[in-house]
Design a protein around this motif. Structure first.
Motif, PDB file in Angstrom:
ATOM      1  N   ASN A  89       0.677  -1.199  -0.036  1.00 47.09           N
ATOM      2  CA  ASN A  89      -0.258   0.062   0.319  1.00 47.09           C
ATOM      3  C   ASN A  89       0.871   1.346  -0.003  1.00 47.09           C
ATOM      4  O   ASN A  89       2.155   0.828   0.589  1.00 47.09           O
ATOM      5  N   SER A  90       0.667   2.513  -0.536  1.00 48.90           N
ATOM      6  CA  SER A  90       1.461   3.666   0.183  1.00 48.90           C
ATOM      7  C   SER A  90       0.124   4.547   0.717  1.00 48.90           C
ATOM      8  O   SER A  90      -0.957   4.245   0.607  1.00 48.90           O
ATOM      9  N   ILE A  91       0.819   4.751   1.542  1.00 51.74           N
ATOM     10  CA  ILE A  91      -0.447   5.569   2.427  1.00 51.74           C
ATOM     11  C   ILE A  91       0.274   7.451   2.819  1.00 51.74           C
ATOM     12  O   ILE A  91      -0.384   8.701   3.443  1.00 51.74           O
ATOM     13  N   GLY A  92       1.191   7.684   1.533  1.00 48.82           N
ATOM     14  CA  GLY A  92       0.919   9.094   1.230  1.00 48.82           C
ATOM     15  C   GLY A  92       2.288   9.646   2.487  1.00 48.82           C
ATOM     16  O   GLY A  92       2.852   9.062   3.088  1.00 48.82           O
ATOM     17  N   ASP A  93       2.273  10.908   1.982  1.00 44.63           N
ATOM     18  CA  ASP A  93       3.295  12.078   2.988  1.00 44.63           C
ATOM     19  C   ASP A  93       2.497  12.984   3.663  1.00 44.63           C
ATOM     20  O   ASP A  93       1.613  12.951   3.270  1.00 44.63           O
ATOM     21  N   GLY A  94       3.713  13.815   4.142  1.00 48.46           N
ATOM     22  CA  GLY A  94       2.885  15.360   4.711  1.00 48.46           C
ATOM     23  C   GLY A  94       2.010  15.780   3.957  1.00 48.46           C
ATOM     24  O   GLY A  94       1.027  17.039   4.692  1.00 48.46           O
ATOM     25  N   VAL A  95       1.825  15.321   2.660  1.00 47.53           N
ATOM     26  CA  VAL A  95       1.415  17.151   1.559  1.00 47.53           C
ATOM     27  C   VAL A  95       0.138  16.309   1.131  1.00 47.53           C
ATOM     28  O   VAL A  95      -1.280  16.677   1.756  1.00 47.53           O
ATOM     29  N   CYS A  96      -0.290  15.142   1.251  1.00 48.69           N
ATOM     30  CA  CYS A  96      -1.660  14.571   0.797  1.00 48.69           C
ATOM     31  C   CYS A  96      -1.365  13.449   1.997  1.00 48.69           C
ATOM     32  O   CYS A  96      -3.261  13.691   1.621  1.00 48.69           O
TER      33      CYS A  96
ATOM     34  N   PRO B 122      -2.712  14.723   5.279  1.00 50.67           N
ATOM     35  CA  PRO B 122      -3.847  15.474   5.967  1.00 50.67           C
ATOM     36  C   PRO B 122      -5.761  15.041   5.358  1.00 50.67           C
ATOM     37  O   PRO B 122      -6.428  14.635   5.972  1.00 50.67           O
ATOM     38  N   ARG B 123      -5.650  15.028   3.890  1.00 49.08           N
ATOM     39  CA  ARG B 123      -6.842  15.021   3.446  1.00 49.08           C
ATOM     40  C   ARG B 123      -7.435  13.785   3.431  1.00 49.08           C
ATOM     41  O   ARG B 123      -8.254  13.596   3.769  1.00 49.08           O
ATOM     42  N   PHE B 124      -6.637  12.895   3.821  1.00 52.74           N
ATOM     43  CA  PHE B 124      -6.366  11.701   3.186  1.00 52.74           C
ATOM     44  C   PHE B 124      -6.830  10.951   5.407  1.00 52.74           C
ATOM     45  O   PHE B 124      -8.177  10.571   4.865  1.00 52.74           O
ATOM     46  N   ARG B 125      -6.658  11.888   5.771  1.00 50.79           N
ATOM     47  CA  ARG B 125      -7.144  11.295   7.539  1.00 50.79           C
ATOM     48  C   ARG B 125      -8.719  12.172   7.565  1.00 50.79           C
ATOM     49  O   ARG B 125      -8.998  11.568   8.082  1.00 50.79           O
ATOM     50  N   GLU B 126      -8.713  13.671   7.030  1.00 51.60           N
ATOM     51  CA  GLU B 126     -10.082  13.833   7.572  1.00 51.60           C
ATOM     52  C   GLU B 126     -10.975  12.871   6.902  1.00 51.60           C
ATOM     53  O   GLU B 126     -11.933  12.997   7.068  1.00 51.60           O
ATOM     54  N   ALA B 127     -10.365  12.639   5.405  1.00 48.77           N
ATOM     55  CA  ALA B 127     -11.765  11.735   4.698  1.00 48.77           C
ATOM     56  C   ALA B 127     -11.794  10.612   6.096  1.00 48.77           C
ATOM     57  O   ALA B 127     -13.284  10.199   5.848  1.00 48.77           O
ATOM     58  N   LEU B 128     -10.893   9.841   6.646  1.00 52.46           N
ATOM     59  CA  LEU B 128     -10.950   8.619   7.596  1.00 52.46           C
ATOM     60  C   LEU B 128     -12.322   9.561   8.211  1.00 52.46           C
ATOM     61  O   LEU B 128     -13.316   8.226   8.656  1.00 52.46           O
ATOM     62  N   VAL B 129     -11.655  10.077   9.183  1.00 55.95           N
ATOM     63  CA  VAL B 129     -12.578  10.832  10.524  1.00 55.95           C
ATOM     64  C   VAL B 129     -13.853  11.645   9.383  1.00 55.95           C
ATOM     65  O   VAL B 129     -15.382  10.567  10.509  1.00 55.95           O
TER      66      VAL B 129
ATOM     67  N   GLY C 252     -15.955   0.346   2.702  1.00 53.39           N
ATOM     68  CA  GLY C 252     -15.909   1.327   2.573  1.00 53.39           C
ATOM     69  C   GLY C 252     -15.816   2.540   2.874  1.00 53.39           C
ATOM     70  O   GLY C 252     -15.872   3.836   2.688  1.00 53.39           O
ATOM     71  N   ALA C 253     -14.156   1.915   3.540  1.00 53.88           N
ATOM     72  CA  ALA C 253     -13.603   3.474   3.915  1.00 53.88           C
ATOM     73  C   ALA C 253     -13.079   4.138   3.245  1.00 53.88           C
ATOM     74  O   ALA C 253     -12.859   3.247   1.777  1.00 53.88           O
ATOM     75  N   PRO C 254     -12.258   5.486   2.847  1.00 51.71           N
ATOM     76  CA  PRO C 254     -11.639   5.984   1.704  1.00 51.71           C
ATOM     77  C   PRO C 254     -10.376   4.956   1.978  1.00 51.71           C
ATOM     78  O   PRO C 254     -10.088   4.930   2.626  1.00 51.71           O
ATOM     79  N   ARG C 255      -9.140   5.581   0.497  1.00 47.37           N
ATOM     80  CA  ARG C 255      -8.978   4.371   0.240  1.00 47.37           C
ATOM     81  C   ARG C 255      -7.475   5.251   0.252  1.00 47.37           C
ATOM     82  O   ARG C 255      -7.501   6.419  -0.082  1.00 47.37           O
ATOM     83  N   SER C 256      -6.371   4.673   1.077  1.00 43.55           N
ATOM     84  CA  SER C 256      -5.043   5.347   0.711  1.00 43.55           C
ATOM     85  C   SER C 256      -4.809   6.363  -0.929  1.00 43.55           C
ATOM     86  O   SER C 256      -4.893   7.845  -1.179  1.00 43.55           O
ATOM     87  N   VAL C 257      -5.030   5.189  -1.250  1.00 48.99           N
ATOM     88  CA  VAL C 257      -4.169   5.228  -2.230  1.00 48.99           C
ATOM     89  C   VAL C 257      -5.045   6.462  -3.908  1.00 48.99           C
ATOM     90  O   VAL C 257      -4.748   6.927  -4.394  1.00 48.99           O
ATOM     91  N   ASP C 258      -6.179   6.874  -3.440  1.00 51.00           N
ATOM     92  CA  ASP C 258      -6.883   7.411  -3.676  1.00 51.00           C
ATOM     93  C   ASP C 258      -6.910   9.191  -3.556  1.00 51.00           C
ATOM     94  O   ASP C 258      -7.321   9.793  -4.329  1.00 51.00           O
ATOM     95  N   TYR C 259      -6.069   9.340  -2.528  1.00 50.39           N
ATOM     96  CA  TYR C 259      -5.773  10.640  -1.636  1.00 50.39           C
ATOM     97  C   TYR C 259      -4.396  11.433  -2.275  1.00 50.39           C
ATOM     98  O   TYR C 259      -4.035  12.074  -1.443  1.00 50.39           O
ATOM     99  N   LEU C 260      -3.465  10.368  -2.373  1.00 44.62           N
ATOM    100  CA  LEU C 260      -2.130  10.532  -3.121  1.00 44.62           C
ATOM    101  C   LEU C 260      -1.928  11.650  -4.086  1.00 44.62           C
ATOM    102  O   LEU C 260      -2.614  11.885  -4.700  1.00 44.62           O
ATOM    103  N   CYS C 261      -0.745  12.279  -3.850  1.00 45.44           N
ATOM    104  CA  CYS C 261      -0.306  14.084  -4.380  1.00 45.44           C
ATOM    105  C   CYS C 261       0.538  13.125  -5.319  1.00 45.44           C
ATOM    106  O   CYS C 261       0.683  12.336  -5.650  1.00 45.44           O
ATOM    107  N   ASP C 262       0.693  14.446  -6.265  1.00 50.09           N
ATOM    108  CA  ASP C 262       1.777  13.623  -7.834  1.00 50.09           C
ATOM    109  C   ASP C 262       2.705  12.796  -7.242  1.00 50.09           C
ATOM    110  O   ASP C 262       3.192  11.827  -8.234  1.00 50.09           O
ATOM    111  N   ALA C 263       3.538  13.421  -6.500  1.00 45.19           N
ATOM    112  CA  ALA C 263       4.639  12.847  -5.994  1.00 45.19           C
ATOM    113  C   ALA C 263       4.957  11.332  -5.762  1.00 45.19           C
ATOM    114  O   ALA C 263       5.096  10.455  -5.781  1.00 45.19           O
TER     115      ALA C 263
END
Ligand code: AMP
Length: 425
Positions: A171-178, A180-187, A225-236
């Motif tokens: 999996n990829s859980i993104g970085d400091g850039v992307c 936060p948006r994924f966390r928000e979606a999860l919350v 049904g939960a949001p998936r981190s790969v859908d929130y990745l920034c370009d990098a």
């Protein structure tokens, strides 16, 4: 009779019959680490609690519930608050990296460590309070090639051990850039279903919603049904993840995408990986796991440095190998040195000559009759006996095959060749 003292709960003795399997698995790990250009590092078995709290995150299970605290001899409250046995190796290795100024060395640094880890959790099958991990870390390499290379390394390890059907979860859980948006979606998502969460997850929901995803008791439908981190990745992060996957495909390395794989520790970023025997995923018994932790060096007081690593559990690997009937390395055939003359120095001298020639040797130091010595040598698993005769330690001696009972006279210096010629070792 005095009361018997038992091993602490959640620990095991490594008994001699398991020793050969452990030796084999550990030597494969050491040899592979060298073949991947890694250098050995060792860190103390205990460190400041704060190192783990900062490095692993206050809401990780390892810190919140499983920290194995140790006090000094006086065991005061203060001391107990200060030290803990290491629950995992990465935080200590990164501390050592910073403390020893290792960033000035030509990088990236490739390191390995093999040793015991401690987690004070409820013991169960395959889950101990003391267990052994083989750990490989690469500090100073942003990837994506090294991510794929480490997954290749783990696959090679399991293949050399002889384990079949090991599959990597990725999996990829993104970085400091992307993230936060994924966390928000999860919350937002989990807050709408708060009543269905476990007490642990409800408590962690706002502090660390990623941990809700790897709550083993999370309802499968809710997870699906939960949001998936790969859908929130920034370009990098997207480019990095695609890079890793393309390399794995090019190498023909099997993996499955696992959206729930966020790993229990806060320090991970981008790539996360876990290894399972296929079909055993449900039992939460990962053989090993790891990932990228690009923020950890900075978090612990060093300069911002990308890094990645994994820890493979030796206990579970040996268990799985034995279950699957993987080959267990036979120890070297044992040679007993016996004699009926009262010449103990001679037995030690002959044993020494044979050991110099690379044989495994046990001299019998008893005054028993020769027949008894031969009997007990065979019982102890010796394959050969060297019988010292009239010639003393200068020889000649008699080499006896303890299985067939055949024997012949031979010069002491020729014993090793004769044993080897017989096909063993
Ligand atoms: P983790 O950092 O929890 O992913 O651990 C990495 C690997 O270490 C796991 O995949 C297991 O093989 C092993 N491991 C972790 N915790 C334990 C434990 N309590 N007992 C035995 N092995 C463990």
């Amino acid at each position: 009779m005095a009361q018997q003292i038992r091993a602490p709960r959640g620990t095991r003795d490594l008994l001699p019959e398991e020793g050969a399997a452990w030796n084999r698995v550990e030597s494969i790990a050491r040899s592979l680490a060298e073949r991947f250009g890694c250098a050995r590092i060792d860190t103390p078995l205990f460190e400041r609690v704060e190192l783990f709290a900062r490095g692993l995150g206050e809401t990780s299970d390892a810190v919140e519930k499983e920290m194995f605290r140790v006090g000094g001899a006086s065991g005061s409250e203060e001391e107990r608050a200060e030290w803990a046995l290491r629950p995992e190796p990465t935080a200590g290795i990164v501390r050592a990296y910073i403390e020893n100024g290792m960033h000035v060395r030509p990088g990236p640094l490739r390191l390995w460590l093999l040793g015991p880890m401690f987690r004070y959790a409820r013991p169960q099958a395959g889950r101990y309070r003391q267990f052994t991990q083989w750990d490989v870390e690469v500090i100073g390499d942003p990837g994506p090639m090294v991510d794929a290379e480490l997954i290749d390394l783990a696959h090679r390890f399991y293949a050399e051990v002889g384990l079949r059907d090991v599959v990597a979860h990725l999996n990829s859980i993104g970085d400091g850039v992307c993230r936060p948006r994924f966390r928000e979606a999860l919350v937002t998502y989990f807050a709408a279903h708060e009543a269905r969460l476990t007490a642990d997850s409800r408590r962690r929901l706002r502090a660390n919603p990623l941990r809700v995803l790897d709550d083993t008791l999370l309802e499968p439908e809710l997870a699906a049904g939960a949001p998936r981190s790969v859908d929130y990745l920034c370009d990098a992060c997207r480019a990095h993840f695609d890079g890793v996957r393309n390399l794995l495909d090019a190498l023909g390395l099997r993996y499955v995408l696992d959206h729930r794989l966020v790993r229990g520790l806060d320090y991970y970023s981008r790539t996360t990986v876990e290894f399972y025997v296929a079909g055993r995923e449900g039992q939460q018994q990962a053989l090993g796991g790891g990932g990228r932790y690009d923020g950890l060096v900075e978090l612990l007081g060093g300069r911002s440095t990308p890094a990645i690593g994994f820890g493979l559990g030796i206990d579970r690997t040996v268990l799985a190998a034995l279950e699957q009937g993987a080959p267990v390395h036979a120890s070297m055939p044992l040679v007993a040195v016996v004699g009926d003359l009262d010449d103990l120095a001679g037995r030690l001298r002959v044993a020494g000559t044979l050991r110099d020639a690379g044989l495994a040797v046990r001299p019998d130091g008893s005054p028993r009759r020769l027949g008894r010595q031969l009997e007990s040598a065979a019982k102890a698993g010796a394959r050969w006996a060297v019988i010292i005769g009239e010639g003393g330690s200068e020889g000649p001696v008699v080499l006896r095959d303890l299985e067939s009972g055949e024997q012949h006279e031979v010069a002491v210096d020729a014993v090793a060749a004769a044993v080897t010629e017989a096909g063993l070792p």
